[in-house]
Design a protein around this motif. Structure first.
Motif, PDB file in Angstrom:
ATOM      1  N   GLY A  13      39.506   5.278   4.849  1.00  0.00           N
ATOM      2  CA  GLY A  13      40.306   6.389   4.359  1.00  0.00           C
ATOM      3  C   GLY A  13      39.556   7.689   4.240  1.00  0.00           C
ATOM      4  N   ALA A  14      38.327   7.744   4.744  1.00  0.00           N
ATOM      5  CA  ALA A  14      37.529   8.976   4.693  1.00  0.00           C
ATOM      6  C   ALA A  14      36.849   9.182   6.042  1.00  0.00           C
ATOM      7  CB  ALA A  14      36.490   8.902   3.580  1.00  0.00           C
ATOM      8  N   THR A  15      36.791  10.405   6.499  1.00  0.00           N
ATOM      9  CA  THR A  15      36.254  10.722   7.819  1.00  0.00           C
ATOM     10  C   THR A  15      34.796  10.280   7.965  1.00  0.00           C
ATOM     11  OG1 THR A  15      37.720  12.638   7.974  1.00  0.00           O
ATOM     12  CG2 THR A  15      35.824  12.597   9.456  1.00  0.00           C
ATOM     13  N   ILE A  16      34.501   9.620   9.077  1.00  0.00           N
ATOM     14  CA  ILE A  16      33.123   9.240   9.390  1.00  0.00           C
ATOM     15  C   ILE A  16      32.379  10.485   9.836  1.00  0.00           C
ATOM     16  CG2 ILE A  16      31.642   7.814  10.837  1.00  0.00           C
ATOM     17  CD1 ILE A  16      33.318   6.192   8.900  1.00  0.00           C
ATOM     18  N   THR A  17      31.345  10.855   9.083  1.00  0.00           N
ATOM     19  CA  THR A  17      30.599  12.076   9.386  1.00  0.00           C
ATOM     20  C   THR A  17      29.299  11.817  10.144  1.00  0.00           C
ATOM     21  OG1 THR A  17      29.558  11.946   7.203  1.00  0.00           O
ATOM     22  CG2 THR A  17      31.562  13.273   7.394  1.00  0.00           C
TER      23      THR A  17
END
Length: 478
Positions: A216-220
């Motif tokens: 649920g969170a962008t892979i940076t």
């Protein structure tokens, strides 16, 4: 409403004299009269039913109302009624929370009444505590004006956190809130696996990973990490790659590996919740090709440990390789840019990759000293690939005797093609004599020191120096 109401009266008898005036009176005090009131209507004459409009009222206020009728005898009042005006605040509900990720969500509201005053602001507020307001919250949106439905985007949320959210609407009388809802953001947990290791050579390999969910969170950030110790991380490794962002498969190129060495590899992926690792895999690099000196009858690795290629000249920087403290294994300290520490080790394996500084006798990284760390292929900390070991002083002396000249030119022109890689100082961790001198450890000890081969532009010989110095290593085949 907040400023008006409707009442009236019914005159069933005029008492024998014509009704000359009729209506209602009201006040915030009981028993208002036509003389003492906050408002009065005039609704014609005669008997019967009449309707009265009460205006200019104050929101949220209790009023008392009585009908009145006047004839020549006087004024009579009907029974007293009481009511409370609407408070004038908007009426609204909070929409269901949808599209929940680790850091964002969608919500909104529906304003069914403006309370009699124009809506000047609307949106949602949220917090990790209940009943957030526009002045006490962790976030607030501004979603236009007016009544009706609207949509709000909640941002900058924390993963795996319970939030409370309420719609709000503001008019000139104040701000009203919709019903409170709660939701929990996704935990940000990444799911990934490490790709099989392929294309293995003596110094390179190929791996990668596959990120199936981002939590649920962008892979940076994503890539692989590797080390000669298990469970490498992005902060403790012998190497790592950076292979873009986002989910899906990616390929990673592992470089600058040591020949004949066992490595442990894990894929990694980072989002706002942190860094997660895939399953650990291991592999062994191929043994490096060796060179053979027909004069001495010995076979050697064809490059220094840590070098990316066979030397093309005595000052070939890509053939310099790493600088080892005598007796230490492949733990990262040998890399020229490794960090330093002044804490001596009381163990054969310090358990870290720092270059250990020492400025007092016996100038060794280990206390107490251990003379039996680099002897043979089964030496405690033998850094060489499988089947190789540190040479003895006698073996390096034999090579030196076969050179065409006793200097750096002879070192490079020999089958070993030795380079002038310089050395790393035990006092400060700085590197000296790069391109001018070569220092190569042997396995032979000499009191508190160890023997090494030294050469520069004018001479070459064996010498004995402190074990805390960082020298080149050239491995000999068993």
């Amino acid at each position: 409403t907040s400023t008006s109401a409707v009442s009236g009266g019914s005159i069933t008898s005029d008492g024998g004299a014509p009704i000359t005036a009729r209506g209602v009176v009201w006040s915030t005090s009981q028993n208002p009269t036509v003389e003492t009131n906050l408002g009065v209507t005039s609704n014609g004459t005669g008997t019967g039913t009449f309707t009265s409009n009460l205006t200019n009222l104050q929101p949220g206020t209790v009023y008392y109302v009585r009908a009145y009728a006047t004839n020549s005898v006087g004024t009579v009042y009907g029974n007293q009624q009481t009511f409370t005006t609407h408070n004038g605040l908007p009426v609204l509900t909070t929409d269901a929370v949808t599209s929940i990720t680790a850091t964002t969500a969608a919500c909104g509201g529906n304003i069914t009444s403006d309370g009699g005053f124009a809506i000047t602001a609307r949106g949602v507020v949220w917090s990790a505590s209940e009943n957030p307001t526009t002045t006490s919250n962790l976030g607030v949106t501004s979603d236009g004006a007016g009544t009706g439905s609207y949509t709000s985007s909640l941002t900058n949320l924390q993963p795996g956190t319970v939030y409370y959210v309420r719609a709000y609407a503001t008019n000139s009388l104040g701000t009203a809130y919709g019903n409170q809802l709660s939701f929990t953001t996704q935990d940000g947990a990444i799911t990934l696996s490490t790709n099989a290791i392929t294309s293995i050579t003596a110094t390179t390999a190929v791996s990668g990973g596959n990120i199936s969910t981002d939590g649920g969170a962008t892979i940076t950030a994503r890539g692989v990490v590797w080390s000669t110790s298990e469970n490498p991380t992005t902060t403790s490794n012998h190497g790592m790659t950076a292979d873009g962002t986002g989910t899906g498969s990616f390929t990673s190129n592992l470089t600058n590996l040591q020949p004949g060495t066992v490595y442990y590899v894990r894929a990694y992926a980072t989002n706002i919740a942190g860094t997660i690792y895939g399953n650990q895999l291991s592999f062994s690099t191929l043994n490096e090709e060796f060179v053979y000196n027909p004069i001495t009858g010995k076979a050697w690795m064809n490059r220094n440990l840590g070098a990316s290629r066979v030397a093309t000249n005595v000052n070939d920087t890509e053939a310099y390789g790493d600088l080892y403290q005598w007796g230490r294994g492949v733990d990262g300290h040998q890399i020229k840019t490794s960090t330093t520490t002044t804490t001596l080790s009381n163990a054969d394996n310090p358990g870290h990759g720092n270059f250990i500084l020492t400025s007092s006798s016996p100038y060794d990284w280990r206390s107490p000293q251990n003379d039996n760390l680099w002897q043979g292929v089964n030496g405690i900390n033998n850094p060489c690939p499988t089947g190789y070991r540190l040479p003895t002083e006698a073996e390096f002396n034999a090579e030196l005797a076969s050179w065409s000249s006793n200097n750096s030119a002879g070192a490079f022109n020999s089958p070993l093609k030795l380079t002038s890689a310089g050395y790393r100082h035990r006092d400060n961790g700085l590197i000296y004599a790069i391109g001018t001198s070569g220092y190569y450890w042997t396995s032979t000890v000499d009191g508190a020191n160890s023997r090494n081969l030294y050469f520069d532009d004018v001479n070459a010989h064996m010498t004995s120096l402190n074990r805390g110095l960082g020298f080149s290593v050239r491995c000999i085949k068993e």
